[in-house]
Motif scaffolding. Structure first.
Motif, PDB file in Angstrom:
ATOM      1  N   GLY A  91      25.087  33.079 -27.758  1.00  0.00           N
ATOM      2  CA  GLY A  91      24.229  32.654 -28.845  1.00  0.00           C
ATOM      3  C   GLY A  91      24.299  31.181 -29.191  1.00  0.00           C
ATOM      4  N   GLY A 104      10.814  29.834 -23.113  1.00  0.00           N
ATOM      5  CA  GLY A 104      11.964  30.014 -22.245  1.00  0.00           C
ATOM      6  C   GLY A 104      11.879  29.344 -20.900  1.00  0.00           C
ATOM      7  N   ASP A 114      10.264  33.765 -31.385  1.00  0.00           N
ATOM      8  CA  ASP A 114      10.459  35.211 -31.530  1.00  0.00           C
ATOM      9  C   ASP A 114       9.181  35.961 -31.891  1.00  0.00           C
ATOM     10  N   LEU A 160      13.102  37.026 -19.412  1.00  0.00           N
ATOM     11  CA  LEU A 160      13.986  38.115 -19.005  1.00  0.00           C
ATOM     12  C   LEU A 160      13.664  38.583 -17.590  1.00  0.00           C
ATOM     13  N   SER A 214      22.681  40.188 -23.656  1.00  0.00           N
ATOM     14  CA  SER A 214      22.755  39.514 -24.954  1.00  0.00           C
ATOM     15  C   SER A 214      21.364  39.255 -25.517  1.00  0.00           C
ATOM     16  N   ARG A 215      20.450  38.829 -24.660  1.00  0.00           N
ATOM     17  CA  ARG A 215      19.093  38.553 -25.136  1.00  0.00           C
ATOM     18  C   ARG A 215      18.353  39.838 -25.491  1.00  0.00           C
ATOM     19  N   SER A 256      19.630  40.687 -28.886  1.00  0.00           N
ATOM     20  CA  SER A 256      19.057  39.863 -29.954  1.00  0.00           C
ATOM     21  C   SER A 256      17.623  40.281 -30.252  1.00  0.00           C
ATOM     22  N   HIS A 257      16.869  40.679 -29.210  1.00  0.00           N
ATOM     23  CA  HIS A 257      15.509  41.168 -29.428  1.00  0.00           C
ATOM     24  C   HIS A 257      15.527  42.471 -30.228  1.00  0.00           C
TER      25      HIS A 257
END
Length: 326
Positions: A152, A180, A217, A238, A264-265, A268-269
């Motif tokens: 993060g 990204g 986001d 991703l 991890s991503r 977070s999503h």
């Protein structure tokens, strides 16, 4: 040191309130062996005209058909002088300290094998950078970009770094997706080259100017009823990270790092979706964790559905047990 030629690439799209300050911060560098390429992406607010009229003869201004910041940066890289050895990037709403290029070129000479040389960046929660306090400090350190990102952290920012031109030519440029595309390129470089980060604060990154950082986001919440069945359906980034992971040897550290980053991503999503009461889509994402599926990701996933006080108690208990039993 002064014989290292740097090409500075600045993509520009509708930043009339900020671009003059950004350009001046580049032109006022203590290290002057550089060119500035401003790539206008069909601005409609007068940004192109301002740069053309006010900075004529002091930079290279190129206008292109609108295609996003990645395509603008790629055009800047392709348009760099033949004598270019390093490419530095800055967004049209960010600012450099006067010693930014000087410190980065110095670090490059001390670690010529580095794939990315980055200063520290300071985020400013305002539309002006009067609060920016650059700090000149000696020294740098190697950083693990992929692991840091998975934890993060903002390990590097595009406006804080430079990359050797031959490395950009080797790994390829920016992909044309958002958000990204910058992370994708830095990951590709990090898989093959060391990343170094200075102790100096050399750049300022504005928030609240309508850039990608302010919108990163939002795509998750566009259709909360849709249930993705593949990582690429969640986000192009991703999907790209999964391709890079699959290309690694199954037992390699690089594959494990990329799996850690992907998981991890995804996590977070899920957190964003749960916070916005999009639990059906969050549940669909929970099936997309990649191997090795670390148990802690699955534990944290279920914690997201608990009230805050229970999450705090659970994390406290986890930390206690980890310290007691290792």
């Amino acid at each position: 040191m002064d014989n290292i030629f740097v090409s500075v690439v600045m993509p520009l799209y509708n930043k009339i309130d900020y671009v003059e300050q950004a350009i001046n911060s580049v032109l006022n560098q203590t290290y002057q062996n550089f060119e500035l390429l401003v790539i206008d992406d069909e601005s409609t607010d007068g940004s192109y005209e301002l740069v053309k009229d006010y900075f004529a003869g002091r930079l290279n201004l190129i206008r292109k058909k609108n295609g996003g910041p990645g395509s603008a940066r790629n055009l800047g890289i392709r348009s760099a002088s033949p004598q270019c050895r390093l490419v530095a990037f800055i967004d049209a709403d960010d600012i450099w300290a006067s010693f930014h290029l000087e410190m980065l070129v110095k670090a490059y000479l001390e670690c010529p094998g580095a794939g990315i040389i980055s200063g520290q960046g300071e985020k400013i929660e305002t539309k002006n950078c009067m609060a920016f306090k650059p700090k000149r400090s000696e020294g740098w350190r190697k950083v693990d970009y992929i692991v840091g990102l998975a934890r993060g952290k903002v390990v590097v920012h595009t406006s804080s770094l430079m990359v050797p031109k031959n490395i950009l030519d080797s790994v390829g440029g920016f992909e044309n997706f958002r958000p990204g595309q910058d992370i994708d390129l830095w990951v590709r470089i990090a898989l093959r080259y060391p990343i170094i980060k200075l102790n100096s604060i050399t750049s300022c990154h504005r928030l609240g100017t309508g850039g990608i950082m302010d919108q990163s986001d939002m795509y998750l919440l566009r259709d909360t009823s849709y249930k993705p069945k593949a990582l690429a359906e969640v986000s192009p980034l991703l999907g790209r990270l999964e391709i890079l992971m699959r290309a690694c040897d199954e037992r390699s550290p690089e594959r494990n790092k990329l799996a850690f980053l992907i998981n991890s991503r995804v996590m977070s999503h899920i957190k964003i979706l749960v916070a916005n009461d999009a639990r059906a889509k969050a549940k669909a994402l929970s099936s997309l964790f990649v191997k090795p599926k670390a148990a802690k990701f699955l534990v944290v996933y279920f914690l997201f559905f608990l009230p805050d006080k229970f999450i705090s108690l659970a994390l406290t208990a986890f930390i206690y047990l980890k310290r007691k039993f290792g």
